[in-house]
Enzyme design. Structure first.
Site, PDB file in Angstrom:
ATOM      1  N   GLN A   1       0.824  -1.211   0.000  1.00 54.72           N
ATOM      2  CA  GLN A   1       0.000   0.000   0.000  1.00 54.72           C
ATOM      3  C   GLN A   1       0.852   1.253   0.000  1.00 54.72           C
ATOM      4  O   GLN A   1       0.478   2.274  -0.578  1.00 54.72           O
ATOM      5  CB  GLN A   1      -0.926   0.000   1.222  1.00 54.72           C
ATOM      6  CG  GLN A   1      -2.008  -1.058   1.148  1.00 54.72           C
ATOM      7  CD  GLN A   1      -2.843  -0.946  -0.120  1.00 54.72           C
ATOM      8  OE1 GLN A   1      -3.566   0.019  -0.309  1.00 54.72           O
ATOM      9  NE2 GLN A   1      -2.718  -1.926  -0.998  1.00 54.72           N
ATOM     10  N   HIS A   6       1.584   2.903  -3.340  1.00 50.60           N
ATOM     11  CA  HIS A   6       0.529   3.560  -4.106  1.00 50.60           C
ATOM     12  C   HIS A   6       0.838   5.032  -4.336  1.00 50.60           C
ATOM     13  O   HIS A   6       0.657   5.551  -5.440  1.00 50.60           O
ATOM     14  CB  HIS A   6      -0.811   3.435  -3.379  1.00 50.60           C
ATOM     15  CG  HIS A   6      -1.658   2.307  -3.868  1.00 50.60           C
ATOM     16  ND1 HIS A   6      -2.192   2.284  -5.135  1.00 50.60           N
ATOM     17  CD2 HIS A   6      -2.079   1.175  -3.261  1.00 50.60           C
ATOM     18  CE1 HIS A   6      -2.891   1.172  -5.294  1.00 50.60           C
ATOM     19  NE2 HIS A   6      -2.841   0.483  -4.172  1.00 50.60           N
ATOM     20  N   GLU A  37      -9.372   1.607   5.322  1.00 48.91           N
ATOM     21  CA  GLU A  37      -9.868   1.175   4.012  1.00 48.91           C
ATOM     22  C   GLU A  37      -9.687  -0.335   3.876  1.00 48.91           C
ATOM     23  O   GLU A  37     -10.620  -1.056   3.529  1.00 48.91           O
ATOM     24  CB  GLU A  37      -9.093   1.896   2.915  1.00 48.91           C
ATOM     25  CG  GLU A  37      -9.454   1.439   1.510  1.00 48.91           C
ATOM     26  CD  GLU A  37      -8.499   1.969   0.451  1.00 48.91           C
ATOM     27  OE1 GLU A  37      -8.882   1.948  -0.730  1.00 48.91           O
ATOM     28  OE2 GLU A  37      -7.373   2.390   0.795  1.00 48.91           O
ATOM     29  N   HIS A  38      -8.468  -0.803   4.117  1.00 50.49           N
ATOM     30  CA  HIS A  38      -8.156  -2.233   4.102  1.00 50.49           C
ATOM     31  C   HIS A  38      -7.701  -2.646   5.503  1.00 50.49           C
ATOM     32  O   HIS A  38      -6.864  -1.964   6.102  1.00 50.49           O
ATOM     33  CB  HIS A  38      -7.024  -2.557   3.123  1.00 50.49           C
ATOM     34  CG  HIS A  38      -7.245  -2.054   1.732  1.00 50.49           C
ATOM     35  ND1 HIS A  38      -6.638  -0.912   1.248  1.00 50.49           N
ATOM     36  CD2 HIS A  38      -7.995  -2.547   0.718  1.00 50.49           C
ATOM     37  CE1 HIS A  38      -7.016  -0.719  -0.011  1.00 50.49           C
ATOM     38  NE2 HIS A  38      -7.838  -1.699  -0.356  1.00 50.49           N
ATOM     39  N   ASP A  48      -7.196  -6.452  -4.229  1.00 50.56           N
ATOM     40  CA  ASP A  48      -6.987  -5.369  -5.199  1.00 50.56           C
ATOM     41  C   ASP A  48      -7.238  -5.832  -6.621  1.00 50.56           C
ATOM     42  O   ASP A  48      -7.613  -5.031  -7.483  1.00 50.56           O
ATOM     43  CB  ASP A  48      -5.550  -4.835  -5.098  1.00 50.56           C
ATOM     44  CG  ASP A  48      -5.441  -3.654  -4.150  1.00 50.56           C
ATOM     45  OD1 ASP A  48      -6.483  -3.164  -3.682  1.00 50.56           O
ATOM     46  OD2 ASP A  48      -4.308  -3.223  -3.874  1.00 50.56           O
ATOM     47  N   HIS A  63     -53.655  17.231   1.794  1.00 43.94           N
ATOM     48  CA  HIS A  63     -53.356  15.804   1.932  1.00 43.94           C
ATOM     49  C   HIS A  63     -54.598  15.048   2.400  1.00 43.94           C
ATOM     50  O   HIS A  63     -54.932  13.978   1.882  1.00 43.94           O
ATOM     51  CB  HIS A  63     -52.220  15.591   2.936  1.00 43.94           C
ATOM     52  CG  HIS A  63     -50.863  15.945   2.427  1.00 43.94           C
ATOM     53  ND1 HIS A  63     -50.520  17.220   2.038  1.00 43.94           N
ATOM     54  CD2 HIS A  63     -49.755  15.184   2.236  1.00 43.94           C
ATOM     55  CE1 HIS A  63     -49.262  17.235   1.645  1.00 43.94           C
ATOM     56  NE2 HIS A  63     -48.764  16.000   1.752  1.00 43.94           N
TER      57      HIS A  63
END
Length: 429
Positions: free
Chosen positions: A255, A258, A322-323, A356, A415
């Protein structure tokens, strides 16, 4: 990586802060791009593509010849790998299909709900130093399964004006034919407003840098939905003495590479594990082509030693990764205590990298703590759910007086009358 030993809970928010690039001018810069594209359409897209991507693009839409050339350019091994991954992703997302739900709430009052595909969706695919062709599968496949009528894909070209061949192959494989050579905030603007070439969409999907993320947020101001406010990638690895330090180091590095603003976190109850993981990181880092990027990401990453298991669980839920990789001996026992995470990987042999690419789950996930309130992309992300109701005469007779009473109490007499005229007609028939 900075190490925290049993940190007090009051500093957990500080530990959980994600790195942000120093972009004080970010919003004004992105607004300027959005306004230029809104005003000048394709002309602005060409100018901005030349400015940011150094590509002189006369025709924005990818031609069939370019799709064909991309397929010829890829080695068969990569095409086979993409096809295998696509099959798994399709299988997992197809299993998410829901049958319409219906129930009779009162005798004679039938209510139901069903999924209806979003007509037009836009997909953004980063294409710079790491062209994310896997994201084409993650977004294009559920869009197709949902039945979206029109799928638009934007990705930045290289300096020669070409989109990465694997991105084009993946797009063709999942049936995405409208692909445009435009990236960054200008791509989001094009899908938000529409241009002479790029159609306007109803919802935008896909990851990106802070410019892209900010553009997606601004798109919402224009009435365009987005998948989530996703930003730089992140992973939290929860490990104990049964974890292989080399596996843990590899997961963290996968990661970190990235982007410079990615973040990796190691949570462990074993202080002795920290040194062996760090040593493995140093060894493995030398072999990474993206070493410089990973090093900068590691500089803003954390090691948190929490000897009490419940405190570790509480910290993970506070961080909301996230992960999340749970690489502990009792992973199956503790996983249900995790409430905030985008996607979870269990055990020594479940690397996040598998998710992934090819396990089948979606890798478009909430970052920056948004896993507390957002889910990752799914088949339902490409649908909206419409509710329906049908009343029989007897149903209206039973439920109508209830509505009359409530409407009168809210002073909404129109109504009440919408019910009363029908009840009177039934009484007089």
């Amino acid at each position: 990586m900075k190490i925290f030993l049993n940190p007090d809970k009051n500093i957990w928010p500080e530990i959980s802060v994600r790195p942000q690039l120093a972009l004080d001018f970010l919003e004004s810069s992105v607004r300027n791009v959005m306004n230029r594209v809104k005003a000048s359409g394709d002309k602005a897209l060409r100018e901005l593509t030349l400015q940011y991507d150094k590509a002189d693009v006369s025709t924005l839409r990818v031609s069939q010849n370019e799709f064909d050339a991309a397929e010829r350019a890829l080695p068969q091994s990569l095409k086979d790998a993409i096809t295998t991954a696509a099959a798994n992703i399709s299988k997992f997302h197809a299993a998410q299909t829901r049958e319409p739900m219906s129930t009779e709430t009162t005798s004679g009052v039938l209510c139901w709900r069903k999924a209806v595909p979003i007509d037009t969706v836009g997909i953004y695919i980063p294409g710079g130093s790491a062209p994310l062709f896997s994201t084409v599968l993650m977004l294009g496949i559920p869009a197709s399964l949902a039945g979206c009528r029109e799928v638009i894909l934007c990705s930045p070209p290289d300096a020669s004006g070409n989109i990465n061949a694997a991105i084009l192959f993946a797009a063709s494989l999942v049936g995405v034919k409208q692909v445009f050579k435009v990236g960054g905030a200008q791509a989001i603007a094009a899908m938000t407003f529409g241009t002479e070439s790029v159609p306007r969409v109803y919802k935008i999907f896909g990851p990106g840098n802070q410019y892209v993320t900010k553009a997606k947020q601004l798109a919402m101001e224009e009435g365009v939905a987005i998948d989530m406010p996703a930003g730089p990638s992140e992973v939290l690895v929860w490990a104990d003495s049964t974890a292989d330090p080399n596996f843990v180091a590899a997961d963290l590095l996968s990661q970190a590479e990235h982007g410079e603003d990615s973040q990796v976190i190691l949570v462990t109850n074993e202080e002795g594990l920290v040194a062996t993981v760090q040593a493995s990181i140093e060894r493995q880092l030398k072999a990474l082509p993206r070493k410089a990027i990973a090093e900068k990401a590691l500089a803003s990453s954390r090691v948190v030693v929490l000897t009490d298991q419940q405190r570790a669980i509480d910290f993970i839920n506070e961080y909301a990764p996230e992960h999340l990789i749970i690489n502990t001996d009792d992973a199956d026992d503790v996983v249900d205590k995790i409430r905030n995470a985008g996607s979870v990987f269990l055990g020594n042999y479940s690397p996040e990298a598998i998710g992934d690419y090819a396990s089948g789950t979606n890798h478009t996930l909430p970052t920056n703590g948004y896993a507390k309130s957002y889910a990752g992309v799914s088949l339902e992300s490409f649908c909206k759910f419409i509710t329906y109701q049908r009343l029989t005469k007897d149903g209206l007779k039973k439920l109508g007086p209830v509505v009359e009473t409530m409407a009168e109490a809210e002073q909404l007499i129109g109504h009440k009358m919408a019910v009363r005229v029908r009840l009177d007609a039934l009484q007089n028939s």
